[in-house]
Design an enzyme around this catalytic site. Sequence first.
Site, mmCIF file in Angstrom:
data_model
loop_
_atom_site.group_PDB
_atom_site.id
_atom_site.type_symbol
_atom_site.label_atom_id
_atom_site.label_comp_id
_atom_site.label_asym_id
_atom_site.label_seq_id
_atom_site.Cartn_x
_atom_site.Cartn_y
_atom_site.Cartn_z
ATOM 1 N N ALA A 75 0.823 -1.211 0.000
ATOM 2 C CA ALA A 75 0.000 0.000 0.000
ATOM 3 C C ALA A 75 0.859 1.265 0.000
ATOM 4 C CB ALA A 75 -0.937 -0.008 1.209
ATOM 5 N N GLN A 183 -6.580 -0.874 5.442
ATOM 6 C CA GLN A 183 -7.199 -1.445 6.645
ATOM 7 C C GLN A 183 -8.656 -1.845 6.441
ATOM 8 O OE1 GLN A 183 -5.814 -2.225 9.503
ATOM 9 N NE2 GLN A 183 -3.842 -1.180 9.386
ATOM 10 N N HIS A 205 -0.700 -7.891 3.336
ATOM 11 C CA HIS A 205 -0.294 -8.380 4.666
ATOM 12 C C HIS A 205 -1.164 -7.883 5.814
ATOM 13 C CE1 HIS A 205 2.044 -5.003 6.610
ATOM 14 N NE2 HIS A 205 2.084 -4.560 5.367
ATOM 15 N N THR A 244 9.686 -7.263 -12.898
ATOM 16 C CA THR A 244 9.177 -8.625 -13.049
ATOM 17 C C THR A 244 8.116 -8.910 -11.995
ATOM 18 O OG1 THR A 244 11.344 -9.306 -13.837
ATOM 19 C CG2 THR A 244 9.861 -11.062 -13.110
ATOM 20 N N CYS A 329 4.463 2.171 12.659
ATOM 21 C CA CYS A 329 5.347 2.971 11.821
ATOM 22 C C CYS A 329 5.845 4.196 12.552
ATOM 23 C CB CYS A 329 4.618 3.406 10.563
ATOM 24 S SG CYS A 329 3.584 2.107 9.935
HETATM 25 C C1 LIG Z 1 -0.179 -0.887 6.672
HETATM 26 C C2 LIG Z 1 -0.707 0.331 6.038
HETATM 27 C C3 LIG Z 1 -0.054 0.927 4.954
HETATM 28 C C4 LIG Z 1 1.246 0.393 4.417
HETATM 29 O O1 LIG Z 1 1.045 -0.779 3.689
HETATM 30 P P1 LIG Z 1 2.306 -1.628 3.170
HETATM 31 O O2 LIG Z 1 1.657 -2.660 2.312
HETATM 32 O O3 LIG Z 1 2.951 -2.166 4.388
HETATM 33 O O4 LIG Z 1 3.168 -0.709 2.404
HETATM 34 C C5 LIG Z 1 -0.608 2.035 4.397
HETATM 35 N N1 LIG Z 1 -1.750 2.564 4.858
HETATM 36 C C6 LIG Z 1 -2.412 2.039 5.903
HETATM 37 C C7 LIG Z 1 -3.681 2.662 6.365
HETATM 38 C C8 LIG Z 1 -1.906 0.906 6.523
HETATM 39 O O5 LIG Z 1 -2.553 0.394 7.567
#
Ligand SMILES: *Cc1c(COP(=O)(O)O)cnc(C)c1O
Length: 416
Positions: A75, A183, A205, A244, A329
Amino acid sequence: MRLPVYLDYAATTPVDPRIAALLGRHLTLDGVFGNPSSATHVFGRQAARVVETARCQVAGLLNADPREIIWTSGATEANNLALTGVMRAQARRGRHLLTSKTEHKAVLDVCRWLGQNGCIVTYLDPDPDGQIPLERIAEALRPDTVLASLMHVNNETGVIHDLAAISALTRERGVLLHVDAAQSAGKLPIDLQTLPVDLLSLSAHKLCGPKGIGALYVRQRPVRIRLEPLLYGGGQERGLRAGTLPTHQIAAMGEAFRIASEEMGAEQAQIRSLRDRLWQTLAGLDRVELNGHPRENVAGILNVSFTGVTAEAVLADLPDIAVSTGSACTSATNEPSHVLRAMGVDSLRARAAIRFSLGRFTTVEEIDYTAGAVIAAVNRLRELSPLWEDIQQGSESGQSATPKANEKRHISVPSS
Ligand SMILES: *Cc1c(COP(=O)(O)O)cnc(C)c1O
């Protein structure tokens, strides 16, 4: 029961064993390991079929067209591609971008960079319950606004934003809308045939898939959204994202979205009942405050402040429970959560906030163990806290230090 208890599903989830097994089948010589761009042989063609099946599975959950799904590394990359991609490709339409102060850093940091590179960014304040009032969005839109970026579900508080109302407004005003749905995908229904959202970020994930794979939905109809890519190279993904394609990761993300489309309703009901059970037990403590919206919240997240103690002290006292202070984060920086601060939560209460996030494998035993251990820790720490003594004396003499404490006792189930 396995210790430590994992209650940090909003940071990442364990991979579902069904998905882990599928991942393994897309790595080895006897599996589907080919380069999906290798059209000259069966290995490549098989891999391309796997990728297209997964694209249909991801699109299927959102009622989108598979051609509208662009694979990314997650994301974060999807947010970067959406925001810089639109602002660079559509600079002639204007330089103004609208977002909110409660977005994930993967949006806010991109906005900050854009702000330093010729764009004008407006950061909207939420209400104390975490939602952004529609009138505030409407008032902030300008003739030169190109894009609004507003998340669906907040990762720290679980607050749900009203996508139907927001997207109707941006569409009416001719502004593109990007939504970070990391989310919410697989947790709340999202129908992109009826919601006029233009770009939407996804991650595997947060949905029991592997880390390192995600996607950006880019609307193709009625008009194709123009984007400037971040990566140039082999021309994969319609030239929007070179590199790729990771067949195994993509197959796994497809499976995560397929499982979600079958199991979402029952799973979310189960998670919600566990979350409510946790809250009801914790709310037995004196002076516990819910951070977020009392009704418009996703099932798996509970953010609470225990007045008179710091979240760090509670966590240090509970090595057997994996929870988070704010978001993973930002927890490295030891700053109180930017989300809670934007909601007007005072600094003491923000430093006392703990996010519990539940998911597919959370059990009732884990919830009861956690509730008991947290209550014991908070009581122990309060005994030692001079601050807590002051607060109690304040309330005995009728001057509560935190007048809003204990107001929001119950989370009710949203009507939808
Ligand atoms: C976890 C998260 C992200 C980051 O996603 P990644 O796939 O780890 O880069 C971005 N935005 C929100 C709201 C998230 O919870």
